[in-house]
Each structure stands twice: as structure tokens, then as C-alpha cells.
Design an enzyme around this catalytic site. Structure first.
Site, short mmCIF file in Angstrom:
data_model
loop_
_atom_site.label_atom_id
_atom_site.label_comp_id
_atom_site.label_asym_id
_atom_site.label_seq_id
_atom_site.Cartn_x
_atom_site.Cartn_y
_atom_site.Cartn_z
N ARG A 232 0.87 -1.18 0.00
CA ARG A 232 0.00 0.00 0.00
C ARG A 232 0.90 1.23 0.00
O ARG A 232 1.98 1.21 0.62
CB ARG A 232 -0.89 0.03 1.25
CG ARG A 232 -2.06 -0.93 1.23
CD ARG A 232 -3.09 -0.60 0.14
NE ARG A 232 -4.22 -1.50 0.15
CZ ARG A 232 -4.33 -2.60 -0.61
NH1 ARG A 232 -3.36 -2.94 -1.44
NH2 ARG A 232 -5.41 -3.34 -0.54
N GLU A 262 -4.34 7.43 -5.22
CA GLU A 262 -4.63 6.57 -6.37
C GLU A 262 -5.90 7.03 -7.08
O GLU A 262 -6.71 7.74 -6.51
CB GLU A 262 -4.79 5.11 -5.91
CG GLU A 262 -3.53 4.56 -5.25
CD GLU A 262 -3.55 3.04 -5.09
OE1 GLU A 262 -4.59 2.41 -5.33
OE2 GLU A 262 -2.49 2.48 -4.74
N HIS A 281 -1.88 0.03 -9.52
CA HIS A 281 -2.46 -0.94 -8.56
C HIS A 281 -3.10 -2.14 -9.30
O HIS A 281 -4.29 -2.41 -9.15
CB HIS A 281 -3.49 -0.24 -7.67
CG HIS A 281 -3.77 -0.98 -6.38
ND1 HIS A 281 -4.10 -0.37 -5.22
CD2 HIS A 281 -3.76 -2.32 -6.09
CE1 HIS A 281 -4.30 -1.26 -4.27
NE2 HIS A 281 -4.09 -2.46 -4.77
C1 MLT Z 1 -6.21 -6.45 -2.55
O1 MLT Z 1 -6.08 -5.94 -1.44
O2 MLT Z 1 -6.81 -7.52 -2.72
C2 MLT Z 1 -5.57 -5.80 -3.74
O3 MLT Z 1 -4.98 -4.60 -3.40
C3 MLT Z 1 -6.41 -5.76 -4.97
C4 MLT Z 1 -7.54 -4.78 -4.98
O4 MLT Z 1 -8.44 -4.87 -4.19
O5 MLT Z 1 -7.59 -3.92 -5.84
#
Ligand code: MLT
Length: 326
Positions: A232, A262, A281
């Protein structure tokens, strides 16, 4: 069930949900729009990018279920959900392999300047001598947060002939043995930082990990090393990384799939730096795994409706299924 689909999920899963439920879609909308849209909803399905904060939960008096179609919970106020008697579940399992594979894609591209080479060729340049990079074999890959994803990354590194080291929150004999079985050596955080040629971040964002990789940590990284963040944005002090990269510091390059800010219209301060790889992401966005996430979301919603959620939940998916606090 009245469901709000607040993020894009696998199209087949969205269709399956719409067949069985009253589904409204409001994908990646602003917080005000989200609060209006949840007013009569009983469930929200969402991924990263959607902030399910206390105001959103309060704006949905009939809310009973939150389904995080992925693993990170940094965008959910789980305590507020529990206080309001809302069940929270997530789908973490299917993301480990795609995120680990994408970490490796970034690592390889960064080490061998693949993106820079592509850009140069498109500009009709052939700077072969400037585009060398280190072999992976014999180098050290370090994982901060050797959980499901981090361990897989370390294991992949070992398969490429790398020395794999990693740290976890609880430095226990059980953790050491679990990692050793996957060719990853458990060491303290400071050792991962100081000895890694490729330092990969895989910790969830929490009060404990926010800003974990700060200026002091960056200053302790191995000279010539590379940093990869697929965890993150908040785990890393981006301003400190920018200063480090632009002051001829010790870090050779970085790859960032996650960012402090983001979404559409975001301007990354790193965009001008050729030794930084930026992606929006997408680490978990392997189509096969998104299909599995979608299928699991449909199963969990149906199980909730039939009152058998406890029976079908895997331990790692059960975030909060407690009754409301008195
Ligand atoms: C997640 O936490 O599963 C990932 O960051 C993917 C997302 O939710 O976009």
C-alpha cells in the site's frame, strides 16, 4: 438482497449476482455519491479505492454485509462495521499468486531496464551500452511481510538462484520453520533492509505499518538496491523516496504499483524519473484470479443469505462475524 456493487468485479460474477439479487452499480464514485447510493442497500461489494468509512456505514441503516473482493482491509472501518452489527468478509486467497507473479514482473523489468529500453527504441534510439543491469542469480531478495504473498515472492526468488530473506511481525520458531520450508530465511526487519538487493514490501497497511519505510529506513538500504512496493502507498514515505532517488542516494531504482494517492487524475511525483516504474495498482489483476475472486464473492453472498456463512467461510476470510457490541 439489495446489493451495491461499488467496484468492478469479474463480469460473470456481476451477472450471477444480478440474476439473484437487486444489484445497483456505482463504481468508483466520489464519497458523497457513495453515501447517497448506499441508503437502501443491505450489502456492499467493493475493492481497494472505495473508502468504506463510518459515514458510509451510517448512511446505510439496513446494511448487513460488507464483502471486500480482495484482501486489504485498510479501506474499511471494521470497528464501525462491528458496532453497527455489519458482517465483514474478504477474499484474500486468490490474490497471492497474481500479486507474487506481478512483483516478479516488476523486479525483472526494473533490474533489466525493460521499460526504459522499450521507450528508447520507440524514440528510434539504440543505447545498448546504457541498458545493462544486474543478474538476479546470487543477489538477495528481501521480503518485508513474509505472509502468503511475501513468502511466495521469496520462494520465486530462490527458484531464480537468489538468496531469499524475509521478516514477519512475530519472529517465532514456527515462522522460521514455515519460511525455511519455502527456502526463505527469517531475519529481523533491519537485516532485510540492509542486505536486500531487491527489497519487496508486502505488509498490510495498518497503524503499525503506516510510514514503516521512512527516510531512516531508506538510508539503511544497500547501495545500488531496488525497492518494490505492491503493498500500500501508505507503507512507504513517498516524499522520502523521491528525495533519496533525486539526491543521488543509494537506491538504484523503484517500482511502485501502489501509491499514497490513487485513481484517475492522480499525478505521480515519480513520473519524471526514468529509474522508477509506475503501475496503477494492478498486481492482483490476473484475469484467472479475478474470476476466482468473483466466484467466491457470489458464494459468500449466497451463503450469507442462506444463513450458512459460518459453514462456508475459510478462517482467513472471516473478518468480523460477531454480533453487534452491547
Ligand atoms: C487487494 O487488497 O486484494 C488488492 O490490493 C487488490 C484490490 O483490491 O484492488
Amino acid at each position: 438482497m439489495r446489493i451495491l456493487l461499488a467496484s468492478r468485479i469479474d463480469p460473470d460474477a456481476a451477472t450471477a449476482l444480478s440474476r439473484r439479487h437487486d444489484v445497483t452499480q456505482a463504481v468508483d464514485v466520489d464519497p458523497e455519491h457513495l453515501r447517497r447510493t448506499v441508503a437502501d442497500r443491505e450489502a456492499i461489494i467493493f475493492r481497494s479505492g472505495v473508502q468504506v468509512c463510518e459515514q458510509v456505514i451510517k448512511a446505510a441503516p439496513e446494511l448487513r454485509l460488507l464483502v471486500r473482493a480482495g484482501s486489504g482491509l485498510d479501506n474499511v472501518d471494521v470497528d464501525a462495521a462491528i458496532d453497527h452489527g455489519v458482517t465483514v468478509v474478504r477474499v484474500p486467497g486468490s490474490s497471492a499468486q497474481p500479486v507474487a507473479e506481478f512483483t516478479f514482473a516488476l523486479l525483472l523489468a526494473l533490474a533489466r531496464k525493460v521499460v526504459v529500453a522499450d521507450r528508447e527504441l520507440r524514440r528510434r534510439r539504440w543505447p545498448k551500452a546504457e541498458l545493462g543491469g544486474p543478474l538476479l542469480s546470487g543477489r538477495t531478495i528481501g521480503v518485508v511481510g513474509a505472509g502468503r504473498i511475501g513468502t511466495r515472492v521469496g520462494e520465486m526468488g530462490a527458484a531464480w538462484g537468489m538468496r531469499a530473506i524475509g521478516c514477519v511481525a512475530g519472529h517465532t520458531a514456527a515462522a522460521r520453520d514455515r519460511l525455511a520450508a519455502r527456502q526463505v530465511t527469517l531475519v529481523p526487519f533491519e537485516t532485510v533492509v540492509a542486505e536486500s538487493d531487491f527489497l519487496c514490501l508486502h505488509v498490510p497497511l495498518s497503524a503499525r505499518t503506516r510510514g514503516l519505510v521512512d527516510a531512516a529506513t531508506l538510508a539503511r538500504m544497500k547501495p545500488g538496491s531496488h525497492l518494490i512496493n505492491v503493498a500500500r502507498g501508505g507503507v512507504l514515505d513517498e516524499a522520502a523516496l523521491y528525495r533519496e532517488l533525486t539526491s543521488g542516494g543509494r537506491i538504484a531504482g523503484a517500482a511502485l504499483d501502489v501509491h499514497e494517492h490513487e485513481g484517475d487524475g492522480t499525478a505521480s511525483p515519480f513520473a519524471e524519473l526514468s529509474n522508477v516504474l509506475l503501475t496503477p495498482h494492478i498486481a492482483a489483476m490476473a484475469t484467472d484470479s479475478q474470476r476466482l475472486v468473483g466466484e467466491r464473492v457470489v458464494e459468500l453472498v449466497d451463503a450469507y443469505e442462506r444463513g450458512v456463512l459460518h459453514e462456508v467461510l475459510a478462517a482467513e476470510e472471516a473478518v468480523s462475524i460477531q454480533p453487534p457490541r452491547p
